[in-house]
Motif scaffolding. Structure first.
Motif, PDB file in Angstrom:
ATOM      1  N   SER A 234       6.775   2.695   4.621  1.00  9.18           N
ATOM      2  CA  SER A 234       6.966   3.266   5.835  1.00  9.18           C
ATOM      3  C   SER A 234       8.300   2.953   6.359  1.00  9.18           C
ATOM      4  O   SER A 234       8.697   3.771   7.306  1.00  9.18           O
ATOM      5  N   TYR A 235       8.671   1.594   5.942  1.00  8.53           N
ATOM      6  CA  TYR A 235      10.128   1.142   6.645  1.00  8.53           C
ATOM      7  C   TYR A 235      11.007   1.519   5.686  1.00  8.53           C
ATOM      8  O   TYR A 235      12.090   1.359   6.013  1.00  8.53           O
TER       9      TYR A 235
ATOM     10  N   ARG B   7      11.774  -7.150   7.546  1.00 11.39           N
ATOM     11  CA  ARG B   7      10.619  -6.841   8.040  1.00 11.39           C
ATOM     12  C   ARG B   7       9.183  -6.898   6.773  1.00 11.39           C
ATOM     13  O   ARG B   7       9.783  -6.766   5.828  1.00 11.39           O
TER      14      ARG B   7
ATOM     15  N   SER C 283       7.473  -2.449   3.201  1.00  7.77           N
ATOM     16  CA  SER C 283       6.421  -1.095   3.305  1.00  7.77           C
ATOM     17  C   SER C 283       7.116  -0.012   3.051  1.00  7.77           C
ATOM     18  O   SER C 283       8.414   0.124   3.460  1.00  7.77           O
TER      19      SER C 283
ATOM     20  N   ASN D 253      11.983   0.244   3.041  1.00  9.60           N
ATOM     21  CA  ASN D 253      12.811  -1.190   2.852  1.00  9.60           C
ATOM     22  C   ASN D 253      12.050  -1.940   1.542  1.00  9.60           C
ATOM     23  O   ASN D 253      12.269  -3.249   1.455  1.00  9.60           O
TER      24      ASN D 253
ATOM     25  N   ASP E 273      15.145  -5.409   4.874  1.00  7.85           N
ATOM     26  CA  ASP E 273      15.414  -5.755   6.267  1.00  7.85           C
ATOM     27  C   ASP E 273      14.860  -6.842   7.169  1.00  7.85           C
ATOM     28  O   ASP E 273      14.964  -6.985   8.260  1.00  7.85           O
TER      29      ASP E 273
END
Length: 340
Positions: A211-212, A206, A209, A214, A204
């Motif tokens: 946590s994302y 970012r 990670s 992604n 995406d």
């Protein structure tokens, strides 16, 4: 005991809470593998499973992640004859040293740690008590990281830019300990950040990670890898329109794996207006070519956990050959030595 006095010592690890992804490889695993092949470097690489407990209370996930990470490093060619490869939890001196360091580390320093400040900020934004959900594990994370590093007096610690603060904290804690107990017990570690690959972008745009959600798992199947590459966010520019490679996630991932000449050639294609579909196909082909052989080795290792266990036990024994006498020296320094 392993003789490491004349060698540069390099230490790094990955938290065992998920499946290793391309960002882990670029930011930590690849430089670890390269250093493990250098006879002039003594490498310490560990699975940070104690750190994992800060983020996860899912035993099955932590256990599976430990196996996947060990298999990943071995599949990618980690030289375990040179490098000392171990599970953090197998070296009990780590937690003992954490306590000694905690007793000389001021709370105000921990208040300024990025992870803790972020948790407090989130709570404040939601109108909650500042420390809601903050465990002592999260709060004291930088001290455990300092213990990981200082137990082996690492000279260099490859990290992402977001971890530089923790290396600075380790230096501060080491300096305080040395001062209080009047001897240079600890070497002051240096953070090593690759400015070109310290933070890899995800699907995406970012930072990649878990946590994302992604990430691109390092050893996805060919079909899964192609599917994920095609999901990477791009803009609406049409084929034939020049594109800026420096703001493109596809190009950043490609350049993190490709040679300088290959990256330069791809940059020309962007300026000439390569279509996004073609760019994604080129990225997939390149990644698949790089990862196909280690992917096969990884699959073999995952089917042979007994072999992985043997490697880790041997690594822990080598690590403790160094850690045990060092901790005896530190105990004596603080007044916890034996009477006779």
């Amino acid at each position: 005991m392993t003789n490491t006095a004349s060698k540069t010592r390099v230490l790094t690890g990955i938290t065992t809470t998920g499946t290793p992804h391309l960002g882990n490889y670029v930011g930590a695993i690849r430089p670890a593998i390269q250093a493990s092949l250098d006879p002039n470097v003594q490498s310490y690489y560990f699975m940070a499973d104690l750190h994992a407990l800060i983020k996860s209370q899912d035993p099955a996930r932590v256990q599976q992640s430990r196996l996947e990470i060990a298999a990943t490093w071995l599949a990618l060619g980690l030289n375990t004859d040179n490098a000392i490869f171990y599970r953090q939890s197998d070296v009990i001196e780590t937690t003992e040293l954490m306590w000694l360091l905690s007793c000389v580390c001021d709370k105000g320093r921990m208040n300024r740690a990025h992870a803790y400040k972020a948790a407090v900020a989130d709570n404040q934004a939601e109108g909650q008590d500042d420390d809601k959900g903050v465990t002592m594990g999260l709060f004291g994370y930088p001290v455990l990281m300092a213990a990981d590093i200082l137990l082996f007096n690492a000279h260099k610690v490859p990290v992402g830019r977001d971890q530089i603060q923790h290396i600075e904290m380790a230096r501060d804690i080491a300096t305080r300990f040395n001062y209080l107990f009047k001897e240079e017990f600890f070497t002051l570690p240096e953070a090593v950040v690759d400015e070109t690959t310290d933070v890899l972008v995800g699907l995406d745009g970012r930072k990649m990670s878990k946590s994302y959600n992604n990430t691109i798992p390092l050893f996805s199947t060919e079909k899964e890898l192609l599917k994920l590459v095609r999901k990477i966010t791009t803009n609406s520019l049409e084929p034939g329109e020049p594109k800026d490679p420096d703001t493109c996630s596809l190009f950043e991932i490609y350049s993190a794996f490709a040679t300088a000449d290959e990256t330069a050639a791809m940059r020309v294609k962007y300026l000439e207006g390569i279509g996004w579909g073609a760019a994604k196909n080129e990225l997939f082909e390149y990644l698949n070519g790089v990862l196909s052989e280690p992917r096969a080795r990884y699959t073999e290792l995952m089917q042979n956990p007994a072999y992985i266990e043997q490697v880790l036990i041997r690594g822990a024994e080598r690590a403790r050959d160094e850690a045990t006498p060092f901790m005896a020296r530190l105990r004596k320094a603080v007044g916890l030595g034996r009477f006779a």
